[in-house]
Design a protein around this motif. Structure first.
Motif, short mmCIF file in Angstrom:
data_model
loop_
_atom_site.label_atom_id
_atom_site.label_comp_id
_atom_site.label_asym_id
_atom_site.label_seq_id
_atom_site.Cartn_x
_atom_site.Cartn_y
_atom_site.Cartn_z
N PRO A 73 0.81 -1.22 0.00
CA PRO A 73 0.00 0.00 0.00
C PRO A 73 0.85 1.28 0.00
O PRO A 73 0.39 2.33 -0.43
CB PRO A 73 -0.82 -0.11 1.28
CG PRO A 73 -0.04 -1.03 2.15
CD PRO A 73 0.72 -1.96 1.24
N GLU A 74 2.09 1.17 0.47
CA GLU A 74 3.01 2.31 0.51
C GLU A 74 4.37 1.88 -0.02
O GLU A 74 4.74 0.72 0.08
CB GLU A 74 3.20 2.82 1.93
CG GLU A 74 1.95 3.37 2.57
CD GLU A 74 2.22 3.86 3.97
OE1 GLU A 74 1.73 4.95 4.30
OE2 GLU A 74 2.89 3.14 4.73
N VAL A 75 5.08 2.84 -0.58
CA VAL A 75 6.42 2.57 -1.11
C VAL A 75 7.38 3.66 -0.67
O VAL A 75 6.98 4.80 -0.44
CB VAL A 75 6.41 2.46 -2.65
CG1 VAL A 75 5.57 1.29 -3.11
CG2 VAL A 75 5.92 3.74 -3.30
N ARG A 76 8.66 3.30 -0.55
CA ARG A 76 9.71 4.29 -0.31
C ARG A 76 10.13 4.78 -1.69
O ARG A 76 10.49 4.02 -2.57
CB ARG A 76 10.89 3.65 0.41
CG ARG A 76 11.99 4.64 0.75
CD ARG A 76 13.13 3.99 1.51
NE ARG A 76 12.69 3.44 2.78
CZ ARG A 76 12.67 4.13 3.92
NH1 ARG A 76 13.08 5.37 3.95
NH2 ARG A 76 12.26 3.56 5.03
N LEU A 77 10.07 6.10 -1.89
CA LEU A 77 10.22 6.66 -3.22
C LEU A 77 11.47 7.52 -3.32
O LEU A 77 11.75 8.33 -2.43
CB LEU A 77 8.98 7.51 -3.53
CG LEU A 77 8.79 8.00 -4.95
CD1 LEU A 77 8.62 6.83 -5.90
CD2 LEU A 77 7.58 8.91 -5.02
N ASN A 78 12.21 7.32 -4.39
CA ASN A 78 13.35 8.18 -4.74
C ASN A 78 12.99 8.92 -6.02
O ASN A 78 12.29 8.39 -6.88
CB ASN A 78 14.62 7.36 -4.98
CG ASN A 78 15.26 6.90 -3.70
OD1 ASN A 78 14.71 7.06 -2.63
ND2 ASN A 78 16.42 6.30 -3.80
N GLY A 79 13.52 10.13 -6.15
CA GLY A 79 13.24 10.95 -7.32
C GLY A 79 14.15 10.61 -8.49
O GLY A 79 15.01 9.72 -8.41
N ASP A 116 3.72 11.63 -14.12
CA ASP A 116 3.93 13.07 -14.31
C ASP A 116 5.35 13.38 -14.75
O ASP A 116 5.58 14.29 -15.54
CB ASP A 116 3.63 13.84 -13.01
CG ASP A 116 2.15 13.87 -12.66
OD1 ASP A 116 1.32 13.48 -13.51
OD2 ASP A 116 1.84 14.28 -11.52
N LEU A 117 6.32 12.63 -14.20
CA LEU A 117 7.73 12.87 -14.52
C LEU A 117 8.21 12.05 -15.72
O LEU A 117 9.36 12.19 -16.14
CB LEU A 117 8.60 12.53 -13.30
CG LEU A 117 8.41 13.43 -12.09
CD1 LEU A 117 9.12 12.85 -10.88
CD2 LEU A 117 8.91 14.83 -12.39
N ASP A 118 7.32 11.21 -16.27
CA ASP A 118 7.65 10.34 -17.40
C ASP A 118 8.86 9.47 -17.10
O ASP A 118 9.81 9.38 -17.87
CB ASP A 118 7.88 11.15 -18.67
CG ASP A 118 7.84 10.29 -19.92
OD1 ASP A 118 7.14 9.26 -19.91
OD2 ASP A 118 8.53 10.62 -20.90
N VAL A 119 8.84 8.84 -15.91
CA VAL A 119 9.88 7.90 -15.49
C VAL A 119 9.22 6.58 -15.10
O VAL A 119 8.01 6.52 -14.89
CB VAL A 119 10.73 8.44 -14.31
CG1 VAL A 119 11.48 9.70 -14.71
CG2 VAL A 119 9.87 8.71 -13.09
#
Length: 47
Positions: free
Chosen positions: A3-9, A29-32
């Motif tokens: 349900p949740e993830v640790r996110l890096n940019g 949104d970031l097209d990644v």
């Protein structure tokens, strides 16, 4: 799926723990790509 993830940019900067749907939206949104590294990991536990 978690349900949740640790996110890096896109520059590998930590963005924190976010709901999966928010992570998917941000990736779009970031097209990644959003990549799963460890399927059973608890994002609140640091490795």
């Amino acid at each position: 799926m978690a349900p949740e993830v640790r996110l890096n940019g896109p520059e590998n900067e930590p963005l924190g723990i976010v709901p999966l749907q928010e992570a998917l939206r941000m990736a779009g949104d970031l097209d990644v790509d959003l990549v799963e590294i460890v399927a059973q990991a608890d994002p609140r536990c640091a490795a």
